[in-house]
Motif scaffolding. Structure first.
Motif, short mmCIF file in Angstrom:
data_model
loop_
_atom_site.label_atom_id
_atom_site.label_comp_id
_atom_site.label_asym_id
_atom_site.label_seq_id
_atom_site.Cartn_x
_atom_site.Cartn_y
_atom_site.Cartn_z
N UNK B 243 0.83 -1.20 0.00
CA UNK B 243 0.00 0.00 0.00
C UNK B 243 0.87 1.25 0.00
N UNK B 246 3.14 1.03 -3.61
CA UNK B 246 2.47 0.81 -4.90
C UNK B 246 1.11 1.51 -4.93
N UNK B 247 0.37 1.37 -3.82
CA UNK B 247 -0.92 2.08 -3.76
C UNK B 247 -2.03 1.44 -4.58
N UNK B 248 -1.80 0.26 -5.06
CA UNK B 248 -2.86 -0.51 -5.74
C UNK B 248 -2.79 -1.93 -5.20
N UNK B 249 -3.91 -2.60 -5.13
CA UNK B 249 -3.89 -3.99 -4.70
C UNK B 249 -3.48 -4.86 -5.89
#
Lengths: 329, 329
Positions: B243, B246-249
């Motif tokens: 998180x 990258x901030x995306x799953x």
């Protein structure tokens, strides 16, 4: 076979001609020293025939956000979001108002907030999101950005991004730079709009980072925003954040305040060609004019030392033909 | 005009034919369930005509490093580096040996090191780099990797990367996935070889992160590795690290130990098509065989729960035609 070939050639020339003549990567930048130095730098590092050529993998460009990519007056926009979120929380949980600072915040008592300083500001921001999942926080931020309006311009906050900087971001990416945001603002808040506003994906956003934790919330795998700060991405924290997230020293860095000084210092001190850029807010008519004495975006060292360090000092009033994509109504 | 056209067509077919027949994105994977499920997943999420189509921006794939992309027995490779660095430091500064644990480490007393547990291991690692600049640390790690040899195989450590996983990384990137390493190992250590070994640039490496600070060291802007740990990228720390960086799953996650459990749990629990993969070390002949009782890369929950969660359990002995790019001499 001569005729058709000539026809094709003529057509090709005709199609290419306008591009050759009018291609200006920075149309909202007025001609002048700032624009010329940016273009000269980009052309130099991307030309394989120069000694200063930089391979694409090392073309890392970092941008501060508040005051560099969008406006930051009269208060950081994230703070307006925090106040609105806190007010909504206090409605559901009035016990929050037992805290005098939070009560002042919900009442919009800006004098009391200002008096509480940075620590008070962080406390307000953390209270506005504590124990919320990252996904819910970002959804809330997006919903807020879609409807909230700036108190002075009446514009949506995401319409207060700087058109010349949008062009600069695109120009650099077109020249195989990778663009990153390195913001003192909260990493999740900036990610809520970085892709739609700047075409910068979440993995290219570095920001101040609160503590988070992973758990099964009612059986659902969730990353939650906890109270507490892991890392403040400001001043000397910016090179640290860049090292942590990017792992390469940038060759281009843009900021607007002394919070960006160390980022520019570090980025421009490496070997090879490098460029630092400071957006100087000089335009009281179209935006705001502030520097040495501002409570937001204070700029002292950058003004005093930047020019001698070879940093481009952008004079917003003189260098920018346009501020925001749309004018305020 | 018929003849030349036919000739061109024949030539084009001849050139394309071998590709059409033999194109295997994973040549070092034996035919079987693991390989079939990986390919089926990739083809499904990249086919715009399926309901499961995922746009490129969301094709995030994360990989653990130790035991997933390269070997990890009999000890994490980074630990051998730390021991060698510590020994060199102790030669220059014998006072380091006043500490009994560091003395044991320099003497290679593995029993004493094992007894000190994770905390002791961290202490040894931190003592091996404390107060070194990040740039010097990475230069040292590269120099060490260029000459050090594995105590059992005699191979360079970077020759102990898994050939089938190199192919999987490339296959995913060819299909517009963005590949990331999410390692319990140190972020700077992994970055020292991630680009040359895996074609993964430093900004795509998430790892355990020590405290660092920015300062002018003799006037030179420098990021320094300090003692202290900011963030441990293991177990529940892996979704947190993803998180943060990258901030995306991710929609694809690969690991090999219970340190990767939460990363796979979180990655595969989101909406839409997702795939988890566990490398099960079953090959005592060509590599090592270990799982439930191993002191390194222990795997219990992944074995017990992975299959029911739909995760691919890769049987190294059966699924991989090749382990490392080169065989040990």
């Amino acid at each position: 076979m001569t005729a058709p070939t000539s026809l094709s050639t003529a057509l090709a020339v005709a199609l290419a001609w306008p591009a050759l003549v009018t291609a200006d990567p920075l149309p909202s930048w007025n001609d002048g020293d700032s624009k010329a130095r940016i273009i000269e730098f980009v052309e130099r590092v991307t030309d394989p025939d120069t000694q200063d050529y930089v391979p694409p993998a090392d073309r890392i460009a970092v941008f501060d956000n508040d005051g560099t990519l969008w406006s930051e007056q009269p208060l950081y926009f994230q703070f307006y979001f925090a106040l609105d979120q806190l007010a909504a929380r206090a409605e559901a949980d009035p016990a929050l108002l037992d805290d005098p600072l939070l009560k002042s915040a919900v009442e919009g008592d800006m004098a009391a907030i200002a008096e509480a300083g940075t620590e008070g500001l962080l406390k307000i921001v953390m209270a506005s999101y504590a124990d919320q999942s990252v996904e819910d926080f970002i959804a809330d931020a997006r919903a807020w950005l879609a409807t909230a309006r700036h108190p002075e311009t009446g514009l949506a906050y995401t319409d207060m991004v700087y058109q010349p900087m949008l062009e600069l971001l695109r120009y650099l990416r077109d020249e195989d730079f990778e663009t990153f945001i390195v913001s003192g603002g909260g990493i999740h808040f900036v990610r809520a709009f970085s892709e739609s506003a700047y075409n910068i994906p979440p993995q290219n956003v570095v920001g101040t980072t609160g503590e988070t934790s992973y758990s099964l919330a009612d059986g659902v795998p969730t990353v939650t925003k906890d109270p507490g700060i892991l890392f403040i991405d400001d001043k000397a924290g910016k090179p640290v954040g860049i090292d942590m997230h990017i792992g390469r020293r940038p060759i281009f860095a843009a900021g607007n305040s002394d919070g960006d000084f160390e980022m520019l210092e570090w980025s421009t001190a490496g070997e090879g060609p490098r460029l630092g850029l400071i957006v100087h807010h000089t335009d009281a008519e179209r935006e705001w004019a502030y520097d040495r004495d501002s409570h937001v975006g204070q700029l002292v060292r950058g003004l005093d030392e930047g020019p001698d360090r070879g940093w481009v000092l952008v004079d917003m009033a003189a260098d920018w033909a346009k501020i925001w994509p749309k004018e305020p109504q």
